[in-house]
Design a protein around this motif. Structure first.
Motif, PDB file in Angstrom:
ATOM      1  N   CYS A   6       0.854  -1.148   0.419  1.00 12.15           N
ATOM      2  CA  CYS A   6       0.200   0.059   0.486  1.00 12.15           C
ATOM      3  C   CYS A   6       0.724   1.127   0.124  1.00 12.15           C
ATOM      4  N   GLN A  14      -3.405  -6.139   4.063  1.00  7.84           N
ATOM      5  CA  GLN A  14      -4.597  -6.238   3.969  1.00  7.84           C
ATOM      6  C   GLN A  14      -4.994  -5.993   2.607  1.00  7.84           C
ATOM      7  N   LEU A  67     -19.277  -1.933  -0.988  1.00  9.34           N
ATOM      8  CA  LEU A  67     -18.195  -1.248  -1.116  1.00  9.34           C
ATOM      9  C   LEU A  67     -17.995  -2.475  -2.577  1.00  9.34           C
ATOM     10  N   GLN A  70     -18.955   0.668  -5.297  1.00 10.95           N
ATOM     11  CA  GLN A  70     -18.179   1.558  -5.071  1.00 10.95           C
ATOM     12  C   GLN A  70     -16.843   1.281  -6.096  1.00 10.95           C
ATOM     13  N   LEU A 170      -6.633  -3.001  -3.984  1.00  4.06           N
ATOM     14  CA  LEU A 170      -6.898  -1.799  -2.314  1.00  4.06           C
ATOM     15  C   LEU A 170      -6.792  -2.473  -1.398  1.00  4.06           C
ATOM     16  N   ARG A 172      -8.049  -2.410   2.458  1.00  2.18           N
ATOM     17  CA  ARG A 172      -8.326  -2.498   3.694  1.00  2.18           C
ATOM     18  C   ARG A 172      -8.189  -1.715   4.677  1.00  2.18           C
ATOM     19  N   ARG A 173      -6.963  -1.681   5.030  1.00  6.42           N
ATOM     20  CA  ARG A 173      -7.137  -0.849   6.392  1.00  6.42           C
ATOM     21  C   ARG A 173      -6.776   0.930   6.406  1.00  6.42           C
ATOM     22  N   CYS A 174      -6.055   1.322   4.914  1.00  2.00           N
ATOM     23  CA  CYS A 174      -6.054   2.663   4.427  1.00  2.00           C
ATOM     24  C   CYS A 174      -7.564   2.521   3.638  1.00  2.00           C
ATOM     25  N   HIS A 175      -7.814   1.852   3.743  1.00  2.00           N
ATOM     26  CA  HIS A 175      -9.356   2.517   2.291  1.00  2.00           C
ATOM     27  C   HIS A 175      -8.990   2.913   1.094  1.00  2.00           C
ATOM     28  N   PRO A 193      -9.397   7.945  -2.893  1.00  3.44           N
ATOM     29  CA  PRO A 193     -10.057   6.668  -1.301  1.00  3.44           C
ATOM     30  C   PRO A 193     -10.380   6.134  -2.238  1.00  3.44           C
ATOM     31  N   VAL A 194     -11.595   4.889  -1.851  1.00  5.85           N
ATOM     32  CA  VAL A 194     -12.415   4.184  -2.214  1.00  5.85           C
ATOM     33  C   VAL A 194     -13.604   5.203  -3.313  1.00  5.85           C
TER      34      VAL A 194
END
Length: 212
Positions: A6, A14, A67, A70, A170, A172-175, A193-194
């Protein structure tokens, strides 16, 4: 640092590819249920009678998380149909109905001005519907050209959108969603960001097409 770490938190545990996350967040279902119902009916010559029956209901569909909505993949190009088809059919039916009313009188009349009278009656009965039919036909033709143009334009860019979508990851920790450094031969990374995922995909797709 791994290629798919990430870019925001620098971890890998993640991080998953967007296609795998989307697949895990969607599901389809199908099934059937059988039940029994009872009631009261009426039979001629008999009167009220009890009724009892068995019914089977078939269900199918799909569910998705917020999610998944999105990060959904770009839709496959599909040529939409212009609206107003039912309205046009109704207008044509009214015009034909007016013609059916006028034509028998025209064919059976021996009066010299029968044609003029029949045209006058047809104009009064079917004229407004005929004008509306022509207007709606022209509008549908214009709408059909617009939809075809949009279909052709999207068909050109959709492959690059699908490629960009498949290459993103993706965290998942930082979205956040991101394109790893050097992916797709672009020589750079991208992150968003998502909620801005679609913008990220469009940006990467433009780079693939050489537009950015």
């Amino acid at each position: 640092m791994s290629r798919i770490d990430c870019p925001q938190c620098g971890t890998l545990d993640q991080v998953s590819s967007v296609p795998s996350v989307y697949e895990s967040q969607t599901s389809t279902y199908s099934g059937q249920s059988t039940g029994f119902s009872s009631g009261v009916g009426y039979a001629r010559g008999v009167g009220p009678v009890s009724t009892f029956g068995r019914s089977t209901v078939y269900t199918s569909g799909s569910t998705s998380s917020r999610l998944a909505d999105q990060i959904a993949p770009p839709p496959v190009p599909r040529l939409a149909r212009p609206g107003g088809g039912c309205g046009l059919a109704i207008l044509v039916a009214f015009v034909l109905g007016a013609a059916v009313i006028v034509l028998p009188a025209l064919l059976t009349s021996n009066e010299p001005d029968a044609l003029r009278s029949s045209l006058l009656v047809f104009g009064l009965l079917g004229g407004p519907f005929l004008i509306a039919t022509v207007a709606l036909t022209l509008k549908r033709a214009k709408e059909r050209r617009r939809l075809r143009r949009e279909f052709q334009e999207y068909s050109v860019v959709q492959p690059s959108l699908a490629t960009a979508w498949s290459a993103t990851y993706l965290c998942r920790r930082c979205h956040v969603a991101f394109l790893p450094e050097g992916a797709l031969g672009l020589g750079g990374s991208a992150m968003a960001p998502v909620p801005a995922f679609r913008t990220l995909v469009e940006t990467v797709a433009r780079r693939l097409r050489g537009e950015a």
